[in-house]
Design a protein around this motif. Structure first.
Motif, PDB file in Angstrom:
ATOM      1  N   ALA A  57       0.815  -1.217   0.000  1.00 15.57           N
ATOM      2  CA  ALA A  57       0.000   0.000   0.000  1.00 15.57           C
ATOM      3  C   ALA A  57       0.852   1.272   0.000  1.00 15.57           C
ATOM      4  N   HIS A  58       2.076   1.179   0.497  1.00 16.12           N
ATOM      5  CA  HIS A  58       2.953   2.342   0.579  1.00 16.12           C
ATOM      6  C   HIS A  58       3.657   2.652  -0.747  1.00 16.12           C
ATOM      7  N   THR A  59       3.386   1.879  -1.780  1.00 22.17           N
ATOM      8  CA  THR A  59       4.074   2.062  -3.058  1.00 22.17           C
ATOM      9  C   THR A  59       3.334   3.043  -3.954  1.00 22.17           C
ATOM     10  N   THR A  60       4.057   3.517  -4.962  1.00 22.90           N
ATOM     11  CA  THR A  60       3.463   4.357  -5.998  1.00 22.90           C
ATOM     12  C   THR A  60       3.364   3.525  -7.263  1.00 22.90           C
ATOM     13  N   ALA A  61       2.179   3.464  -7.854  1.00 23.08           N
ATOM     14  CA  ALA A  61       1.977   2.711  -9.095  1.00 23.08           C
ATOM     15  C   ALA A  61       2.304   3.607 -10.276  1.00 23.08           C
ATOM     16  N   CYS A  62       3.041   3.048 -11.242  1.00 28.33           N
ATOM     17  CA  CYS A  62       3.475   3.826 -12.409  1.00 28.33           C
ATOM     18  C   CYS A  62       2.989   3.217 -13.721  1.00 28.33           C
ATOM     19  N   GLY A  63       1.843   2.609 -13.724  1.00 30.52           N
ATOM     20  CA  GLY A  63       1.318   2.026 -14.952  1.00 30.52           C
ATOM     21  C   GLY A  63       1.819   0.617 -15.165  1.00 30.52           C
ATOM     22  N   THR A  64       1.846   0.207 -16.428  1.00 34.41           N
ATOM     23  CA  THR A  64       2.246  -1.161 -16.755  1.00 34.41           C
ATOM     24  C   THR A  64       3.300  -1.183 -17.856  1.00 34.41           C
ATOM     25  N   THR A  65       3.929  -2.334 -17.990  1.00 37.44           N
ATOM     26  CA  THR A  65       4.887  -2.581 -19.065  1.00 37.44           C
ATOM     27  C   THR A  65       4.682  -4.006 -19.541  1.00 37.44           C
ATOM     28  N   LYS A  66       5.236  -4.327 -20.701  1.00 37.30           N
ATOM     29  CA  LYS A  66       5.114  -5.685 -21.227  1.00 37.30           C
ATOM     30  C   LYS A  66       6.103  -6.606 -20.531  1.00 37.30           C
ATOM     31  N   GLY A  67       5.585  -7.760 -20.104  1.00 37.53           N
ATOM     32  CA  GLY A  67       6.437  -8.799 -19.537  1.00 37.53           C
ATOM     33  C   GLY A  67       6.449  -9.989 -20.478  1.00 37.53           C
ATOM     34  N   PRO A  68       7.122 -11.055 -20.126  1.00 39.23           N
ATOM     35  CA  PRO A  68       7.190 -12.212 -21.012  1.00 39.23           C
ATOM     36  C   PRO A  68       5.841 -12.913 -21.190  1.00 39.23           C
ATOM     37  N   ASP A  69       4.940 -12.790 -20.195  1.00 34.73           N
ATOM     38  CA  ASP A  69       3.637 -13.455 -20.267  1.00 34.73           C
ATOM     39  C   ASP A  69       2.476 -12.487 -20.166  1.00 34.73           C
ATOM     40  N   GLY A  70       2.688 -11.225 -20.428  1.00 29.58           N
ATOM     41  CA  GLY A  70       1.599 -10.247 -20.353  1.00 29.58           C
ATOM     42  C   GLY A  70       2.035  -9.005 -19.608  1.00 29.58           C
ATOM     43  N   ALA A  71       1.057  -8.172 -19.306  1.00 31.31           N
ATOM     44  CA  ALA A  71       1.336  -6.893 -18.659  1.00 31.31           C
ATOM     45  C   ALA A  71       1.802  -7.070 -17.218  1.00 31.31           C
ATOM     46  N   LEU A  72       2.758  -6.243 -16.819  1.00 31.84           N
ATOM     47  CA  LEU A  72       3.267  -6.202 -15.452  1.00 31.84           C
ATOM     48  C   LEU A  72       3.097  -4.786 -14.920  1.00 31.84           C
ATOM     49  N   ARG A  73       2.669  -4.671 -13.683  1.00 36.75           N
ATOM     50  CA  ARG A  73       2.527  -3.355 -13.057  1.00 36.75           C
ATOM     51  C   ARG A  73       3.874  -2.896 -12.521  1.00 36.75           C
ATOM     52  N   ILE A  74       4.144  -1.615 -12.663  1.00 36.08           N
ATOM     53  CA  ILE A  74       5.382  -1.014 -12.185  1.00 36.08           C
ATOM     54  C   ILE A  74       5.071  -0.321 -10.859  1.00 36.08           C
ATOM     55  N   LEU A  75       5.756  -0.739  -9.783  1.00 34.10           N
ATOM     56  CA  LEU A  75       5.527  -0.186  -8.452  1.00 34.10           C
ATOM     57  C   LEU A  75       6.834   0.345  -7.881  1.00 34.10           C
ATOM     58  N   ILE A  76       6.853   1.610  -7.483  1.00 36.03           N
ATOM     59  CA  ILE A  76       8.042   2.175  -6.853  1.00 36.03           C
ATOM     60  C   ILE A  76       8.061   1.686  -5.412  1.00 36.03           C
TER      61      ILE A  76
END
Length: 146
Positions: free
Chosen positions: A70-89
């Motif tokens: 919960a303390h992270t900042t979400a920065c959208g998604t990127t492509k991973g090897p099996d689909g979209a991955l969320r980017i979390l700071i």
């Protein structure tokens, strides 16, 4: 009434009673009444020869990576090897633009399972629950989550 008619009535009554009792089971065996529609309860038979009856698909878990981090900042998604991955700071003074740039380059390489150097960042598999991989540089860190 004749004796044979009594037997027929008795056999029919016994059969109806037998069918009624066969439809009954213990509370553990019976299907949940209100939870079945929402998929919140699942009944599993321990009998391997039991027939399978279709029903609602169980609901997915109510907790997610966002709940765990919960303390992270979400920065959208990127492509991973099996689909979209969320980017979390996950730590440090890191902006989403930098995290997205490194994540875009590293995302497809996650499948190797080996640590990688990406644009000066150390990226590799993560031991943090709910985070597939993470990248660090100094005190800055971001993670990639399904």
């Amino acid at each position: 009434m004749s004796r044979s008619l009594h037997r027929i009535v008795f056999v029919l009554a016994a059969g109806v009673l037998g069918l009624a009792l066969a439809g009954c089971g213990t509370e553990r065996e019976s299907a949940p009444s209100s939870g079945a529609a929402s998929g919140s309860a699942t009944t599993v038979s321990e009998n391997p020869s039991a027939s399978v009856v279709g029903g609602p698909k169980p609901a997915s878990p109510t907790t997610s990576v966002a709940d765990d981090h919960a303390h992270t900042t979400a920065c959208g998604t990127t492509k991973g090897p099996d689909g979209a991955l969320r980017i979390l700071i996950l730590g440090g003074d890191l902006d989403c633009g930098t995290a997205k740039k490194v994540a875009t380059e590293y995302g497809p390489k996650i499948a190797t399972g080996a640590p990688q150097q990406v644009a000066g960042w150390d990226c590799g598999p993560s031991e943090t629950t709910g985070i597939l991989a993470s990248c660090t540089k100094g005190d800055q860190e971001f993670g990639l989550a399904p």
